[in-house]
Write an enzyme that holds these catalytic residues in place. Structure first.
Site, PDB file in Angstrom:
ATOM      1  N   HIS A  95      -1.037   5.786   6.753  1.00 42.54           N
ATOM      2  CA  HIS A  95      -0.392   5.733   5.436  1.00 42.54           C
ATOM      3  C   HIS A  95       0.074   7.133   5.039  1.00 42.54           C
ATOM      4  O   HIS A  95      -0.475   8.133   5.520  1.00 42.54           O
ATOM      5  CB  HIS A  95      -1.355   5.193   4.368  1.00 42.54           C
ATOM      6  CG  HIS A  95      -1.529   3.717   4.403  1.00 42.54           C
ATOM      7  ND1 HIS A  95      -2.428   3.106   5.247  1.00 42.54           N
ATOM      8  CD2 HIS A  95      -0.917   2.718   3.712  1.00 42.54           C
ATOM      9  CE1 HIS A  95      -2.373   1.788   5.073  1.00 42.54           C
ATOM     10  NE2 HIS A  95      -1.459   1.532   4.149  1.00 42.54           N
ATOM     11  N   SER A 139       0.804  -1.220   0.000  1.00 39.73           N
ATOM     12  CA  SER A 139       0.000   0.000   0.000  1.00 39.73           C
ATOM     13  C   SER A 139       0.839   1.272   0.000  1.00 39.73           C
ATOM     14  O   SER A 139       0.401   2.311  -0.507  1.00 39.73           O
ATOM     15  CB  SER A 139      -0.924   0.008   1.223  1.00 39.73           C
ATOM     16  OG  SER A 139      -0.180  -0.168   2.423  1.00 39.73           O
TER      17      SER A 139
END
Length: 270
Positions: A249, A39
């Site tokens: 993230h 990711s």
């Protein structure tokens, strides 16, 4: 009957032409670039997702897309995918890489340790110290006992699949700012989480450099920009609702100001 020497010489010309090696690509030819990984390479939480990528959530703001645009890459393969492990890269992404690839980047390893589960058990509200400690203990065990062999096998396969490529393997940033008052975990949990990231990055570095791959260390660039750094300074998302998969993230700034410069430096001059 004896053959005339001139005819013999002329007959050999096609054979000589066939035996001549193919011309090498010009030194300034656009790179053929493949971006693999999880990711962090896909660009989860950076927005501008490619609808065709589905649950992989590949972003136009991720460092691979930015690097490809900056360098005029041709045949750009964006294969990174949300949730990918080393096994996913070996089995699902690497087979798509062409032997003519000249630059390959790779970000993977966190999911092999269960980082998403560790974040849930340590950084969300109402989780206990015992649960967090047990989860991080298990992540540490996987890092020391399982991941070295997985990375070794993957990196060997990368070199086989892309024998001429400049390979850049990235690490992970410290997700969390320590020494601050913050509702994301406790300071002790944040310190331990970052220490595990350091251990992971050093393992990735050793395995990569042992094969002649470059290592892009992003920790310095992200210093002071982790979760709990304060409004306007965070390059990592906190807990994102309702899209929990975007939690912890890199933001678009984290991709463009954190990852991209490190990867660009590691790939070398154009």
């Amino acid at each position: 009957m004896q053959r005339h020497p001139l005819l013999t010489a002329l007959a050999a010309v096609p054979l000589l032409l066939c035996a001549a090696p193919a011309a090498a690509a010009p030194a300034d030819a656009p790179p053929r670039y493949a971006a693999l990984g999880d990711s962090y390479a896909a660009g989860v939480a950076a927005g501008a997702y490619d609808p065709a990528a589905g649950d992989c959530h590949r972003s136009a703001n991720a460092y691979p897309a930015l690097w490809a645009a900056d360098h005029g890459a041709t045949g750009f393969l964006a294969a990174a995918c949300n949730g990918a492990t080393t096994a996913d890269v070996r089995g699902g992404q690497l087979p798509k890489v062409g032997a003519d690839t000249t630059v390959l980047t790779l970000t993977v390893g966190g999911n092999d340790l269960g980082f998403a589960g560790a974040a849930a058990d340590c950084l969300q509200p109402l989780t206990t110290e015992a649960r967090c400690a047990a989860t991080l203990d298990e992540s540490g065990r996987r890092l020391r006992e399982e991941l070295p062999g997985r990375l070794s096998a993957l990196y060997d396969d990368v070199r086989t699949a892309a024998p001429r490529a400049r390979v850049v393997v990235t690490g992970y940033p410290h997700l969390l700012r320590t020494g601050t008052t913050c509702l994301i975990g406790t300071d002790a949990r944040r310190q331990r989480f970052n220490a595990l990231t350091d251990e992971l990055d050093e393992l990735i570095r050793r395995e990569a450099e042992a094969r002649g791959f470059a290592f892009a260390d992003v920790r310095t660039a992200f210093e002071g920009h982790g979760v709990c750094a304060g409004a306007g300074r965070e390059w990592i998302t906190g807990i994102v609702l309702p899209r929990l998969w975007e939690s912890f993230h890199p933001t678009p700034e984290g991709q463009s100001l954190g990852y991209l410069p490190a990867v660009t430096a590691a790939t070398g001059p154009r």
